[in-house]
Design a protein around this motif. Structure first.
Motif, short mmCIF file in Angstrom:
data_model
loop_
_atom_site.label_atom_id
_atom_site.label_comp_id
_atom_site.label_asym_id
_atom_site.label_seq_id
_atom_site.Cartn_x
_atom_site.Cartn_y
_atom_site.Cartn_z
N VAL A 75 -6.93 1.80 3.65
CA VAL A 75 -7.41 2.84 4.56
C VAL A 75 -6.32 3.20 5.57
O VAL A 75 -6.10 4.38 5.87
CB VAL A 75 -8.71 2.40 5.27
CG1 VAL A 75 -9.12 3.41 6.34
CG2 VAL A 75 -9.83 2.21 4.25
N ASP A 76 -5.61 2.19 6.09
CA ASP A 76 -4.51 2.47 7.02
C ASP A 76 -3.43 3.32 6.36
O ASP A 76 -2.92 4.27 6.97
CB ASP A 76 -3.90 1.17 7.54
CG ASP A 76 -4.81 0.43 8.51
OD1 ASP A 76 -5.75 1.05 9.04
OD2 ASP A 76 -4.57 -0.77 8.74
N GLU A 77 -3.09 2.99 5.12
CA GLU A 77 -2.07 3.78 4.42
C GLU A 77 -2.59 5.17 4.07
O GLU A 77 -1.81 6.13 4.02
CB GLU A 77 -1.58 3.05 3.17
CG GLU A 77 -0.35 3.66 2.54
CD GLU A 77 0.86 3.69 3.47
OE1 GLU A 77 1.63 4.67 3.39
OE2 GLU A 77 1.05 2.75 4.28
N MET A 85 -14.32 6.67 -0.93
CA MET A 85 -13.99 5.91 -2.14
C MET A 85 -12.87 4.91 -1.86
O MET A 85 -12.91 3.77 -2.34
CB MET A 85 -13.60 6.86 -3.27
CG MET A 85 -14.74 7.71 -3.80
SD MET A 85 -14.18 8.92 -5.04
CE MET A 85 -13.67 7.81 -6.37
N ILE A 86 -11.87 5.32 -1.08
CA ILE A 86 -10.76 4.41 -0.75
C ILE A 86 -11.27 3.25 0.11
O ILE A 86 -10.87 2.10 -0.08
CB ILE A 86 -9.61 5.16 -0.05
CG1 ILE A 86 -9.01 6.22 -0.99
CG2 ILE A 86 -8.55 4.18 0.46
CD1 ILE A 86 -8.45 5.68 -2.29
N GLN A 87 -12.18 3.54 1.02
CA GLN A 87 -12.76 2.47 1.84
C GLN A 87 -13.48 1.45 0.96
O GLN A 87 -13.32 0.24 1.13
CB GLN A 87 -13.74 3.06 2.85
CG GLN A 87 -14.42 2.03 3.72
CD GLN A 87 -15.45 2.67 4.65
OE1 GLN A 87 -15.39 3.86 4.95
NE2 GLN A 87 -16.39 1.88 5.09
N TYR A 88 -14.25 1.93 -0.01
CA TYR A 88 -14.95 1.01 -0.91
C TYR A 88 -13.96 0.21 -1.76
O TYR A 88 -14.14 -1.00 -1.95
CB TYR A 88 -15.90 1.77 -1.84
CG TYR A 88 -17.04 2.46 -1.15
CD1 TYR A 88 -17.65 1.92 -0.01
CD2 TYR A 88 -17.53 3.67 -1.62
CE1 TYR A 88 -18.70 2.56 0.61
CE2 TYR A 88 -18.58 4.32 -1.01
CZ TYR A 88 -19.16 3.77 0.11
OH TYR A 88 -20.21 4.41 0.72
N ALA A 89 -12.92 0.86 -2.25
CA ALA A 89 -11.91 0.15 -3.05
C ALA A 89 -11.22 -0.90 -2.20
O ALA A 89 -10.99 -2.03 -2.67
CB ALA A 89 -10.89 1.15 -3.61
N GLU A 138 0.83 -1.21 0.00
CA GLU A 138 0.00 0.00 0.00
C GLU A 138 0.86 1.26 0.00
O GLU A 138 0.53 2.24 -0.67
CB GLU A 138 -0.96 -0.02 1.20
CG GLU A 138 -2.08 -1.03 1.08
CD GLU A 138 -1.65 -2.49 1.23
OE1 GLU A 138 -2.39 -3.37 0.75
OE2 GLU A 138 -0.56 -2.76 1.80
N ASP A 139 1.99 1.24 0.73
CA ASP A 139 2.83 2.43 0.72
C ASP A 139 3.42 2.69 -0.67
O ASP A 139 3.56 3.83 -1.10
CB ASP A 139 3.91 2.38 1.80
CG ASP A 139 4.94 1.29 1.60
OD1 ASP A 139 4.59 0.20 1.10
OD2 ASP A 139 6.11 1.53 1.96
N LEU A 191 -11.49 -4.76 -3.33
CA LEU A 191 -10.24 -5.40 -3.75
C LEU A 191 -9.69 -6.37 -2.69
O LEU A 191 -8.63 -6.96 -2.88
CB LEU A 191 -9.18 -4.35 -4.09
CG LEU A 191 -9.52 -3.45 -5.29
CD1 LEU A 191 -8.54 -2.30 -5.40
CD2 LEU A 191 -9.55 -4.27 -6.58
N GLY A 192 -10.41 -6.51 -1.58
CA GLY A 192 -9.98 -7.45 -0.54
C GLY A 192 -8.67 -7.06 0.13
O GLY A 192 -7.88 -7.93 0.50
N ARG A 193 -8.43 -5.78 0.32
CA ARG A 193 -7.18 -5.31 0.91
C ARG A 193 -7.20 -5.32 2.45
O ARG A 193 -6.23 -4.95 3.10
CB ARG A 193 -6.84 -3.92 0.40
CG ARG A 193 -6.41 -3.87 -1.06
CD ARG A 193 -4.93 -4.06 -1.16
NE ARG A 193 -4.47 -4.00 -2.55
CZ ARG A 193 -3.23 -3.78 -2.87
NH1 ARG A 193 -2.31 -3.55 -1.96
NH2 ARG A 193 -2.86 -3.80 -4.15
N LYS A 194 -8.32 -5.70 3.05
CA LYS A 194 -8.44 -5.91 4.50
C LYS A 194 -8.05 -4.70 5.33
O LYS A 194 -7.36 -4.80 6.34
CB LYS A 194 -7.63 -7.13 4.92
CG LYS A 194 -8.08 -8.40 4.23
CD LYS A 194 -7.26 -9.59 4.64
CE LYS A 194 -7.78 -10.80 3.89
NZ LYS A 194 -6.98 -12.00 4.11
#
Length: 192
Positions: free
Chosen positions: A158-160, A143-147, A123-124, A151-154
């Motif tokens: 959002v953390d990044e 939008m990032i939360q939905y992505a 993510e970084d 995309l299954g980024r768990k």
């Protein structure tokens, strides 16, 4: 997913669109407020494929405005999948994503496409690429939360994003005032 058949990635705002007309743009993703008039700048562009999505740049429900929805981000990801599937060997393309200012919705869309295209990148690294494309990026957090979900980024996008907001505030302290003024204080709190 195959990498995008795109060698050039651009993010901009409406005011910057005329300056891009000489750069042989092949694909455009326009993200505009609902009922926004057709943009005359594209009349000066050569042949290109353009997709337009209409929703407001907000992160909380606001009467009379259209909040970004998972379906909007799903459409962005479908757009990216279509780009990957249409890849012609040896062809070079130029993807331009724009919203009104080229700061929030368009940068969230680009980050979503990067995360989709490069699923094994950290993510970084994805946010680093985004900053290389558009240094002033302040992606819409909803939008990032939905992505992240699609995309299954768990939760890792959002953390990044929190770290990105912190980085952006250090780079440009005026973001504190700007985001508060347009009702995005929750994003500032994410950074702090």
């Amino acid at each position: 997913m195959k990498p995008l058949s795109i060698s050039t990635l651009t993010i901009c705002g409406i005011d910057e669109l005329p300056a891009q007309s000489s750069r042989t743009v092949t694909h455009v993703l326009s993200i505009l407020d609902p009922n926004w008039p057709e943009l005359e700048a594209f009349h000066a562009y050569g042949t290109h494929h353009r997709t337009t999505l209409n929703f407001h740049d907000i992160i909380d429900a606001d009467e009379g405005k259209i909040l970004p929805q998972p379906d909007h981000v799903s459409e962005i990801l479908k757009f990216g999948k279509s780009l990957a599937e249409s890849k012609v060997e040896g062809a070079e393309g130029h993807l331009l994503i724009h919203c009104h200012m080229g700061i929030s919705r368009s940068t969230a869309a680009m980050l979503s496409l990067l995360a989709q295209t490069y699923p094994h990148d950290s993510e970084d690294r994805l946010f680093e690429r985004l900053r290389q494309i558009r240094p002033q990026a302040w992606p819409n957090s909803l939008m990032i939360q939905y992505a992240d979900d699609l995309l299954g980024r768990k939760g890792k996008l959002v953390d990044e994003l929190r770290r990105h907001y912190t980085w952006q505030i250090k780079r440009e302290p005026n973001y504190l005032e700007w985001m508060a003024r347009i009702g995005r204080s929750r994003e500032i709190e994410m950074a702090i």
